[in-house]
Motif scaffolding. Structure first.
Motif, PDB file in Angstrom:
ATOM      1  N   ALA A  74       0.837  -1.195   0.000  1.00  0.00           N
ATOM      2  CA  ALA A  74       0.000   0.000   0.000  1.00  0.00           C
ATOM      3  C   ALA A  74       0.873   1.246   0.000  1.00  0.00           C
ATOM      4  CB  ALA A  74      -0.905  -0.016   1.218  1.00  0.00           C
ATOM      5  N   GLY A  75       0.730   2.078  -1.009  1.00  0.00           N
ATOM      6  CA  GLY A  75       1.476   3.318  -1.087  1.00  0.00           C
ATOM      7  C   GLY A  75       2.812   3.207  -1.774  1.00  0.00           C
ATOM      8  N   GLN A  76       3.376   1.992  -1.887  1.00  0.00           N
ATOM      9  CA  GLN A  76       4.680   1.835  -2.522  1.00  0.00           C
ATOM     10  C   GLN A  76       4.540   1.681  -4.032  1.00  0.00           C
ATOM     11  OE1 GLN A  76       6.411  -1.145   0.685  1.00  0.00           O
ATOM     12  NE2 GLN A  76       7.978  -0.487  -0.759  1.00  0.00           N
ATOM     13  N   LEU A  77       5.576   2.133  -4.723  1.00  0.00           N
ATOM     14  CA  LEU A  77       5.616   2.034  -6.176  1.00  0.00           C
ATOM     15  C   LEU A  77       6.266   0.713  -6.571  1.00  0.00           C
ATOM     16  CD1 LEU A  77       5.194   3.424  -8.941  1.00  0.00           C
ATOM     17  CD2 LEU A  77       7.463   4.454  -8.652  1.00  0.00           C
ATOM     18  N   ASP A  78       5.575  -0.070  -7.353  1.00  0.00           N
ATOM     19  CA  ASP A  78       6.106  -1.342  -7.830  1.00  0.00           C
ATOM     20  C   ASP A  78       7.239  -1.048  -8.806  1.00  0.00           C
ATOM     21  OD1 ASP A  78       6.653  -3.777  -9.029  1.00  0.00           O
ATOM     22  OD2 ASP A  78       4.548  -4.386  -9.145  1.00  0.00           O
ATOM     23  N   PRO A  79       8.465  -1.489  -8.528  1.00  0.00           N
ATOM     24  CA  PRO A  79       9.590  -1.182  -9.423  1.00  0.00           C
ATOM     25  C   PRO A  79       9.409  -1.751 -10.817  1.00  0.00           C
ATOM     26  CG  PRO A  79      10.205  -2.875  -7.851  1.00  0.00           C
ATOM     27  CD  PRO A  79       8.885  -2.335  -7.396  1.00  0.00           C
ATOM     28  N   ASN A  80       8.614  -2.805 -10.957  1.00  0.00           N
ATOM     29  CA  ASN A  80       8.391  -3.398 -12.271  1.00  0.00           C
ATOM     30  C   ASN A  80       7.545  -2.507 -13.179  1.00  0.00           C
ATOM     31  OD1 ASN A  80       9.606  -6.238 -11.996  1.00  0.00           O
ATOM     32  ND2 ASN A  80       8.334  -6.067 -10.161  1.00  0.00           N
ATOM     33  N   THR A  81       6.918  -1.480 -12.616  1.00  0.00           N
ATOM     34  CA  THR A  81       6.109  -0.558 -13.423  1.00  0.00           C
ATOM     35  C   THR A  81       6.900   0.659 -13.876  1.00  0.00           C
ATOM     36  OG1 THR A  81       5.305   0.729 -11.512  1.00  0.00           O
ATOM     37  CG2 THR A  81       4.062  -1.250 -12.119  1.00  0.00           C
ATOM     38  N   ILE A  82       8.161   0.751 -13.478  1.00  0.00           N
ATOM     39  CA  ILE A  82       8.987   1.908 -13.840  1.00  0.00           C
ATOM     40  C   ILE A  82       9.710   1.616 -15.155  1.00  0.00           C
ATOM     41  CG2 ILE A  82      10.867   3.421 -13.117  1.00  0.00           C
ATOM     42  CD1 ILE A  82      10.256   2.560 -10.211  1.00  0.00           C
ATOM     43  N   PRO A  83       9.476   2.396 -16.207  1.00  0.00           N
ATOM     44  CA  PRO A  83      10.187   2.162 -17.475  1.00  0.00           C
ATOM     45  C   PRO A  83      11.693   2.328 -17.289  1.00  0.00           C
ATOM     46  CG  PRO A  83       8.336   3.664 -17.779  1.00  0.00           C
ATOM     47  CD  PRO A  83       8.524   3.504 -16.299  1.00  0.00           C
ATOM     48  N   GLN A  84      12.451   1.504 -17.992  1.00  0.00           N
ATOM     49  CA  GLN A  84      13.908   1.566 -17.894  1.00  0.00           C
ATOM     50  C   GLN A  84      14.521   2.116 -19.173  1.00  0.00           C
ATOM     51  OE1 GLN A  84      15.336  -2.343 -16.787  1.00  0.00           O
ATOM     52  NE2 GLN A  84      14.237  -2.339 -14.822  1.00  0.00           N
ATOM     53  N   PHE A  85      15.637   2.814 -19.001  1.00  0.00           N
ATOM     54  CA  PHE A  85      16.537   3.255 -20.075  1.00  0.00           C
ATOM     55  C   PHE A  85      15.982   4.411 -20.906  1.00  0.00           C
ATOM     56  CE2 PHE A  85      16.853  -1.571 -20.003  1.00  0.00           C
ATOM     57  CZ  PHE A  85      17.722  -1.577 -18.928  1.00  0.00           C
ATOM     58  N   GLY A  86      14.897   5.044 -20.474  1.00  0.00           N
ATOM     59  CA  GLY A  86      14.362   6.177 -21.216  1.00  0.00           C
ATOM     60  C   GLY A  86      14.962   7.501 -20.803  1.00  0.00           C
ATOM     61  N   THR A  87      15.658   7.528 -19.669  1.00  0.00           N
ATOM     62  CA  THR A  87      16.287   8.750 -19.175  1.00  0.00           C
ATOM     63  C   THR A  87      17.774   8.714 -19.508  1.00  0.00           C
ATOM     64  OG1 THR A  87      14.718   8.827 -17.329  1.00  0.00           O
ATOM     65  CG2 THR A  87      16.715  10.166 -17.130  1.00  0.00           C
ATOM     66  N   GLN A  88      18.274   9.801 -20.083  1.00  0.00           N
ATOM     67  CA  GLN A  88      19.704   9.856 -20.383  1.00  0.00           C
ATOM     68  C   GLN A  88      20.494  10.084 -19.098  1.00  0.00           C
ATOM     69  OE1 GLN A  88      21.278   9.201 -23.384  1.00  0.00           O
ATOM     70  NE2 GLN A  88      19.175   8.562 -23.880  1.00  0.00           N
ATOM     71  N   LEU A  89      21.625   9.405 -18.991  1.00  0.00           N
ATOM     72  CA  LEU A  89      22.457   9.506 -17.800  1.00  0.00           C
ATOM     73  C   LEU A  89      22.833  10.959 -17.520  1.00  0.00           C
ATOM     74  CD1 LEU A  89      24.226   7.905 -15.638  1.00  0.00           C
ATOM     75  CD2 LEU A  89      26.118   8.288 -17.248  1.00  0.00           C
ATOM     76  N   PHE A  90      22.603  11.404 -16.292  1.00  0.00           N
ATOM     77  CA  PHE A  90      23.080  12.715 -15.858  1.00  0.00           C
ATOM     78  C   PHE A  90      24.557  12.588 -15.519  1.00  0.00           C
ATOM     79  CE2 PHE A  90      24.089  15.706 -12.433  1.00  0.00           C
ATOM     80  CZ  PHE A  90      23.726  16.910 -13.032  1.00  0.00           C
ATOM     81  N   ILE A  91      25.386  13.402 -16.129  1.00  0.00           N
ATOM     82  CA  ILE A  91      26.820  13.387 -15.856  1.00  0.00           C
ATOM     83  C   ILE A  91      27.125  14.580 -14.957  1.00  0.00           C
ATOM     84  CG2 ILE A  91      29.131  13.484 -16.850  1.00  0.00           C
ATOM     85  CD1 ILE A  91      27.979  12.278 -19.406  1.00  0.00           C
ATOM     86  N   PRO A  92      27.458  14.348 -13.682  1.00  0.00           N
ATOM     87  CA  PRO A  92      27.675  15.465 -12.769  1.00  0.00           C
ATOM     88  C   PRO A  92      28.776  16.399 -13.266  1.00  0.00           C
ATOM     89  CG  PRO A  92      27.525  13.399 -11.558  1.00  0.00           C
ATOM     90  CD  PRO A  92      27.611  13.043 -13.011  1.00  0.00           C
ATOM     91  N   PRO A  93      28.462  17.688 -13.412  1.00  0.00           N
ATOM     92  CA  PRO A  93      29.512  18.645 -13.764  1.00  0.00           C
ATOM     93  C   PRO A  93      30.515  18.819 -12.633  1.00  0.00           C
ATOM     94  CG  PRO A  93      27.304  19.537 -14.175  1.00  0.00           C
ATOM     95  CD  PRO A  93      27.140  18.305 -13.328  1.00  0.00           C
ATOM     96  N   ALA A  94      31.586  19.557 -12.906  1.00  0.00           N
ATOM     97  CA  ALA A  94      32.530  19.918 -11.857  1.00  0.00           C
ATOM     98  C   ALA A  94      31.903  20.980 -10.964  1.00  0.00           C
ATOM     99  CB  ALA A  94      33.829  20.431 -12.460  1.00  0.00           C
ATOM    100  N   MET A  95      32.072  20.825  -9.663  1.00  0.00           N
ATOM    101  CA  MET A  95      31.504  21.764  -8.699  1.00  0.00           C
ATOM    102  C   MET A  95      32.121  23.159  -8.888  1.00  0.00           C
ATOM    103  SD  MET A  95      29.342  21.981  -6.118  1.00  0.00           S
ATOM    104  CE  MET A  95      29.176  20.417  -5.224  1.00  0.00           C
ATOM    105  N   PRO A  96      31.303  24.210  -8.964  1.00  0.00           N
ATOM    106  CA  PRO A  96      31.854  25.567  -9.078  1.00  0.00           C
ATOM    107  C   PRO A  96      32.686  25.937  -7.854  1.00  0.00           C
ATOM    108  CG  PRO A  96      29.507  25.541  -9.598  1.00  0.00           C
ATOM    109  CD  PRO A  96      29.833  24.197  -9.010  1.00  0.00           C
ATOM    110  N   MET A  97      33.763  26.678  -8.093  1.00  0.00           N
ATOM    111  CA  MET A  97      34.575  27.201  -6.997  1.00  0.00           C
ATOM    112  C   MET A  97      34.075  28.592  -6.625  1.00  0.00           C
ATOM    113  SD  MET A  97      38.612  26.264  -7.263  1.00  0.00           S
ATOM    114  CE  MET A  97      38.885  27.121  -8.804  1.00  0.00           C
TER     115      MET A  97
END
Length: 635
Positions: A34-57
């Protein structure tokens, strides 16, 4: 160096220890309630990988780089588009509001150039009021305990009845994991501080019991000033080129704040321990990069959250090993769980992303940012393969926690790379020869991996080659040798133990570090017990870490972590005697965290050269937060 069959079998045996956890001690989210999201209902591979930028100084002087960083609450699209966004805690630069992300951007540092970091606790809302933690806080374990006031902060609270979850202001202190740090900049668990919120309840402690002590040390040593709601750390970066990582380290709160998003990578580059420019795939993200820059060195920070249908992160708000009663009838924590494995996999803050790769070599900086999940990684041609599936391409390991290995290590065939919580590995994956349109997958066969969900990490999609790959093939790489540690001056024996409830069989009340008695039995000790580890400044010690946990039938592989140093893994041996097992080939560099399997003595060698107060602990956060941590003093 190619992994032999014997080495692969030994690795599988130790990595498999985590998979053998049984009964109520392992809690893995499976499907939806109840209330939890079934992981099997989450589409995979549709989001492009976020590549963390370098932290600003914030600024750069002749002698150091300065960063002004903060932890803030915000919402982030962790699940795919079309799903609700997720409340998170994340780090960013106060000089750039767009830099806040969970996990945080990568701090790029240079060997032997100082870095000065301000860490502000800004976990407040737009009105200036504190925000409670986004995950359930168990106030009955040994934790920071701000409600205890200055007299009882950092002490186990005393309740006459079972309380609900703590909903007060969130403490913060940041540890740069793997750093050769001084005590004032190490993120000591009792040096936390609350945000400068308008509505801090009267009587709450606003800082931890060691905050003012280390504030004075920092002023005297580095000339840095701490103010309310923040601390300033200075790092000399006088160690080998490698990937470190930063994360919250507040006493009894780390498992929650890291799951919430308070973590990120810290890359050290240059010096004699680095590889000449051009030998490895690159570039990596740097400050000032233009939009659209293509990267061939990429961080992969892996986590395993669970979600509710409204996008919030799910973590049990009750102890799933025991339904009660709790206080005062028993000593079982009402909310804390000894091992909770999430139901999804995220990489760099998104579930099951895709990365477009050219048919060339890529360098990946891997971090297991999970609280307790042990990963075993390989690249396969199927998204959801069996555990015995052969790798489609090898993973070449060139570095670990403390820098480069003596030689590259090839993992191919059915071998997978074990990656325990907090471990980092520097790897090369060669996509050369794969046609555009080909899909390959980074998969996981580690503890509690579930086919279709947590058995898969991300997808690689091969796209046309854009530029010539001038990097050296990994099998031909010459890597800088790890430094030779001095001859040992002392050997000490320490232990890891499980503490069962005094009221209920097969229910864990806490985990403890400790020493080993003369008869070879464990001597479990709490955080506040008399200090037993006091290395001499300038000494080189061998620590024999005996894992007596659990003292029942189930099996737990702990993760041993020692602050201030990078150690050498010497060997492992059964507590009952028998053959001495050499380190795995990917452990032959320098490490700050390593597997400490049940029933074994894991021997490591370290050099201590900074006086001060530090800690050692199990790096399964759920264990660390419930007493599996001890202080040590370098004299």
């Amino acid at each position: 160096m190619k992994l032999t069959r014997r080495e692969a079998l030994i690795a599988a045996a130790v990595t498999g220890a985590g998979a053998a956890i049984a009964g109520p001690r392992i809690i893995a989210a499976a499907g939806a309630s109840a209330g939890q999201l079934d992981p099997n209902t989450i589409p995979q591979f549709g989001t492009q990988l976020f590549i963390p930028p370098a932290m600003p100084m914030a600024a750069a002087t002749k002698t150091y780089d300065r960063y002004s960083l903060a932890a803030r609450p915000f919402r982030q699209q962790v699940l795919p588009k079309g799903f609700p966004s997720t409340p998170v805690f994340g780090f960013g630069s106060t000089t750039d509001a767009k830099s806040f992300h969970a996990p945080g951007y990568t701090i790029e540092a240079t060997v032997n150039r100082h870095a000065r970091l301000t860490w502000a606790n800004q976990l407040v809302n737009s009105s200036g009021d504190y925000v409670p933690h986004i995950l359930p806080v168990d106030p009955t374990i040994h934790w920071a305990n701000p409600p205890g006031g200055t007299a009882n902060r950092d002490k186990p609270p005393k309740f006459t009845s079972t309380p609900g979850a703590y909903t007060g202001p969130v403490p913060l202190v940041v540890h740069l994991h793997g750093a050769h740090s001084y005590e004032d900049s190490d993120g000591y668990p009792e040096a936390w501080y609350l945000p400068l919120a308008k509505n801090i309840p009267q009587g709450y402690a606003t800082v931890g019991s060691k905050y003012y002590q280390f504030k004075a040390v920092a002023q005297a040593r580095a000339g840095v000033a701490w103010a309310s709601g923040m601390a300033q750390f200075e790092f000399a970066n006088d160690q080998r080129a490698t990937s470190l990582w930063y994360h919250d380290h507040s006493l009894g709160m780390t498992r929650l704040s890291v799951r919430a998003g308070l973590l990120g990578l810290y890359n050290l580059r240059g010096g004699a321990g680095d590889v000449p420019a051009g030998h490895l795939p690159g570039p990596a993200p740097r400050r000032g990069d233009r939009a659209g820059t293509r990267y061939y060195e990429i961080p992969l920070i892996i986590a395993d959250p669970s979600f509710n249908t409204d996008g919030t992160q799910y973590l049990p708000a009750k102890n799933l090993s025991w339904n009660g009663p709790y206080i005062p009838e028993t000593d079982i924590p009402p909310i804390w769980n000894g091992l909770y494995y999430g139901s999804t996999i995220t990489v760099n803050g998104n579930t099951w992303p895709n990365l477009n790769v050219e048919p060339r070599r890529y360098r990946f900086r891997l971090l297991n940012g999970c609280a307790v999940r042990q990963l075993a990684l390989k690249v396969t041609s199927a998204a959801h393969p069996s555990g015995s599936a052969k790798a489609a391409v090898p993973i070449w390991v060139i570095g670990s926690d403390g820098g480069f290995l003596p030689h590259p290590v090839e993992l191919s065939g059915t071998s997978a790379l074990p990656l325990l919580p907090s471990e980092r590995y520097d790897v090369i994956i060669d996509f050369t020869g794969h046609k555009p349109g080909t899909h390959l997958y980074l998969t996981n066969t580690g503890a509690a991996a579930t086919t279709g969900t947590t058995g898969t990490v991300m997808r690689f999609t091969v796209v046309p080659l854009r530029s010539k790959d001038k990097s050296i093939p990994p099998k031909h790489l010459t890597l800088p040798k790890p430094p030779v540690l001095a001859t040992r001056t002392n050997t000490r024996q320490v232990s890891l133990s499980e503490v069962g409830s005094n009221f209920q069989v097969n229910v864990i009340a806490s985990y403890l570090c400790g020493t080993v008695n003369g008869d070879g039995t464990p001597n479990p000790l709490g955080w506040d017990d008399a200090m037993t580890e006091e290395p001499k400044n300038g000494s080189t010690e061998v620590w024999e870490v005996s894992n007596f946990s659990p003292e029942g039938a189930a099996v737990v592989s702990h993760v041993f972590h020692l602050h201030q140093v990078q150690f050498e893994v010497l060997n492992r041996q059964s507590i009952n005697g028998g053959p001495v097992l050499a380190p795995y080939p990917w452990e032959l560099g320098r490490k700050d965290s390593c597997a400490s399997p049940t029933g074994y003595i894991t021997r490591v060698k370290a050099h201590f050269d900074h006086k001060g107060l530090f800690v050692w602990h199990c790096h399964l956060f759920d264990h660390e937060d419930n007493s599996m941590m001890r202080q040590f003093q370098v004299e």
